[in-house]
Design an enzyme around this catalytic site. Structure first.
Site, PDB file in Angstrom:
ATOM      1  N   GLU A  36       0.840  -1.203   0.000  1.00 41.15           N
ATOM      2  CA  GLU A  36       0.000   0.000   0.000  1.00 41.15           C
ATOM      3  C   GLU A  36       0.875   1.254   0.000  1.00 41.15           C
ATOM      4  OE1 GLU A  36      -3.412   0.854  -0.228  1.00 41.15           O
ATOM      5  OE2 GLU A  36      -2.422   2.800  -0.298  1.00 41.15           O
ATOM      6  N   LEU A  41      -3.820   1.972   6.073  1.00 35.09           N
ATOM      7  CA  LEU A  41      -4.601   1.002   5.302  1.00 35.09           C
ATOM      8  C   LEU A  41      -6.040   1.535   5.153  1.00 35.09           C
ATOM      9  CD1 LEU A  41      -3.392  -2.301   7.038  1.00 35.09           C
ATOM     10  CD2 LEU A  41      -2.377  -1.106   5.089  1.00 35.09           C
ATOM     11  N   GLY A  42      -6.820   0.886   4.271  1.00 36.65           N
ATOM     12  CA  GLY A  42      -8.241   1.274   4.166  1.00 36.65           C
ATOM     13  C   GLY A  42      -8.616   1.878   2.829  1.00 36.65           C
ATOM     14  N   VAL A  44      -9.364   4.226  -0.474  1.00 35.32           N
ATOM     15  CA  VAL A  44     -10.198   5.424  -0.659  1.00 35.32           C
ATOM     16  C   VAL A  44     -11.326   5.408   0.370  1.00 35.32           C
ATOM     17  CG1 VAL A  44     -11.877   6.494  -2.238  1.00 35.32           C
ATOM     18  CG2 VAL A  44      -9.658   5.692  -3.108  1.00 35.32           C
ATOM     19  N   GLY A 117       3.757  -0.097  -5.690  1.00 38.89           N
ATOM     20  CA  GLY A 117       4.162  -1.344  -6.336  1.00 38.89           C
ATOM     21  C   GLY A 117       3.872  -1.372  -7.823  1.00 38.89           C
ATOM     22  N   GLY A 182     -21.532  18.024 -11.306  1.00 40.79           N
ATOM     23  CA  GLY A 182     -21.856  16.592 -11.357  1.00 40.79           C
ATOM     24  C   GLY A 182     -22.890  16.249 -10.297  1.00 40.79           C
ATOM     25  N   ILE A 186     -21.691  11.201  -5.085  1.00 40.22           N
ATOM     26  CA  ILE A 186     -20.635  11.857  -4.303  1.00 40.22           C
ATOM     27  C   ILE A 186     -20.859  13.369  -4.248  1.00 40.22           C
ATOM     28  CG2 ILE A 186     -18.144  12.349  -4.236  1.00 40.22           C
ATOM     29  CD1 ILE A 186     -17.656   9.485  -5.234  1.00 40.22           C
ATOM     30  N   VAL A 238     -21.014  22.772 -17.786  1.00 44.89           N
ATOM     31  CA  VAL A 238     -20.056  23.875 -17.643  1.00 44.89           C
ATOM     32  C   VAL A 238     -19.156  23.847 -18.871  1.00 44.89           C
ATOM     33  CG1 VAL A 238     -18.052  24.643 -16.307  1.00 44.89           C
ATOM     34  CG2 VAL A 238     -20.107  23.842 -15.132  1.00 44.89           C
ATOM     35  N   HIS A 445     -44.566  -2.489  13.897  1.00 46.91           N
ATOM     36  CA  HIS A 445     -45.276  -1.223  13.732  1.00 46.91           C
ATOM     37  C   HIS A 445     -44.951  -0.314  14.896  1.00 46.91           C
ATOM     38  CE1 HIS A 445     -48.449   1.566  12.655  1.00 46.91           C
ATOM     39  NE2 HIS A 445     -48.817   1.566  13.929  1.00 46.91           N
TER      40      HIS A 445
END
Ligand code: FAD
Length: 467
Positions: A36, A41-42, A44, A117, A182, A186, A238, A445
């Site tokens: 990495e 770690l993790g 995006v 890498g 956009g 996101i 745009v 309910h």
């Protein structure tokens, strides 16, 4: 300095795909190296995606809910925004999760190699890190290199007033006027955050609806609810951005384009993500990468090179963390000699906006395109006691059935908590449930989930008197 490592499995990239593959492979007794280039770690998702965006959306929700309570007899003072504190809280959420991954790697004896890498052959990879080059010889590789933001050629690049999702999550300031370029998931999620913090938000979308992947009836409800919050320009694009000292002057073209230039303090570019397939010297290993950067894989997640696998955003749409995780498990298990394939009936999509939009399985539009004989059943939240008690009746729950058999093929929900509710429809689609299965299931309910059972009953004809 040069280090040489030999391993049974090397995993390139430690996002949700990479760490899940590494952990599953290690749990199955394989010797694993995880490469990495980020400090933590993790990928995006944990560092600059799913998790920080949800931490900030939580802040936005509390602000918006507190404001809305004024209509129901409870008035709070104006929110005092302390950006430094919000930022450090968001960072602490990231740190808790990424630190957890680091601990889980150690527990499993997964060797983490820090650096970038690239393949040097069909069984070799070189990692350039702060301590020099590490050469890794592997029996199997799993490429989990993820994706990067797409930028646009006519948008200034070195202007700090132009940001992408990563820049937006840094939360440097709260601009007065912000253009979200956009209208996908996101862009709308980040627009929701900045709007709650005090920005005026304009959203420009080239298509004729926001979130083009979702059904129009679902998105319409979201769009109507948000007309008070956002200036939404559909079927518009745009065409130029003029960066001046006092602001970014934007020229639009299209159906809803404003005349002349419009000034903004910041522009958030959220026009999609591109796969990282071209950045890893895949050709050196003989792995084919298409012109966009995607790597084609089989249902066992194998690339064209039998012992090299690929998973996550780099293998195709939908670019979602949960898809990456499930692909990861398949790749690791196949390497460990188990029989497994990645053939899900459905992959859920959720926009964690306000209200949320969530859908799974076939959409109504896809059903029409595929010539499927379907029938939909819609339960409007104006008829839900829980939605009325929460003062959020703008939602609806839609189930999509195969007409002849009543089998659930898909579903969509717009409304508060839609994302949490969607799981039940995912299970129905995956298990091949029909309307009777769902309608006869007793839902508690008053819950918003009841609307799923009630939509099934509408299909069966046992409910007819809806508002
Ligand atoms: P990534 O998470 O992209 O991880 C790839 C990792 O590989 C990166 O850490 C990268 O540094 C590393 N890497 C790449 N190449 C190399 C190399 N050559 N050497 C070393 N390391 C390398 N998805 C959801 O499901 N739900 C959400 O709510 C959601 N919200 C999002 C919000 C935002 C703002 C963004 C940007 C994305 C969001 N996503 C969401 C998408 C989600 O983040 C991705 O689908 C997911 O992270 C993909 O996982 P991955 O493992 O394929 O790759």
């Amino acid at each position: 300095m040069s280090n040489d490592i030999k391993t049974q499995v090397v995993v390139l990239g430690a996002g949700p795909g990479g760490y899940s593959a590494a952990f599953r492979a290690a749990d199955l007794g394989l010797d694993v190296v995880l490469v990495e280039s980020r400090k933590t770690l993790g990928g995006v998702c944990l560092n600059v995606g799913c998790i920080p965006s949800k931490a900030l959306l939580h802040v936005a929700k509390v602000i918006d809910d507190a404001k809305a309570m004024a209509d129901h007899g409870v008035t709070f003072g104006a929110p005092q925004i302390d950006l430094d504190k919000i930022r450090s809280w968001k960072d602490s959420v990231i740190a808790q999760l990424t630190g957890g991954l680091s601990g889980m790697s150690k527990q499993r004896k997964v060797k983490v190699v820090a650096g970038y890498g690239k393949f040097t052959g069909s069984n070799t990879l070189a990692v350039e890190g702060a301590d020099g080059t590490t050469n890794i010889t592997f029996d199997n590789a799993i490429i989990a290199a993820g994706s990067s933001v797409v930028d646009l050629p006519f948008i200034p690049k070195d202007d700090e007033r132009v940001i992408d999702s990563t820049g937006a999550l840094e939360l440097k300031d709260v601009p007065g006027e912000m253009l979200v370029l956009g209208g996908g998931i996101i862009g709308l999620e980040m627009g929701t955050v900045y709007n709650a913090l005090g920005s005026n938000i304009s959203v420009v979308e080239f298509a004729d609806q926001l979130v083009p992947a979702a059904d129009n009836d679902i998105v319409k409800i979201y769009t109507k609810y948000n007309k008070k919050n956002f200036n939404i320009m559909l079927s518009t694009k745009v065409v130029a951005v003029d960066a001046k000292e006092d602001g970014l002057y934007v020229t639009f073209e299209g159906k809803n384009a404003p005349e002349g230039q419009v000034r903004y303090d910041k522009i958030l570019v959220a026009v999609g993500r591109k796969p990282n397939g071209h950045l890893i010297a895949a050709d050196k290993a003989g792995v084919n990468v298409d012109e966009r950067g995607f790597i084609n894989v089989t249902n066992e997640l194998r690339t064209n090179v039998n012992h090299i696998f690929a998973i996550g955003d780099v293998v195709g749409q939908p670019m979602l963390a949960h898809k990456a995780v499930h692909e990861a498990h398949v790749a690791a298990e196949v390497i460990a000699g188990k029989k497994h394939v990645f053939e899900p009936r459905c992959i859920p999509s959720i926009a964690y906006t306000d209200p949320e939009m969530a859908w799974v399985g076939v959409t109504e539009r896809e059903a029409k395109e595929q010539g499927l004989n379907i029938e939909t059943a819609n339960f409007p939240w104006a008829a839900s006691g829980r939605a009325i008690a929460s003062a959020r009746t703008e939602g609806k729950t839609k189930l999509i059935f195969e007409k002849e058999t009543g089998r659930v093929l898909g579903g969509a929900i717009v409304g508060i908590n839609a994302g949490e509710m969607l799981g039940e429809i995912c299970l129905a689609v995956e298990m091949g449930a029909d309307a009777e299965d769902v309608g006869l299931t007793i839902h508690a309910h008053p819950t918003l989930n009841e609307s799923i059972g009630l939509a099934a009953e509408i299909f069966e004809g046992s409910i007819t008197d809806l508002p």
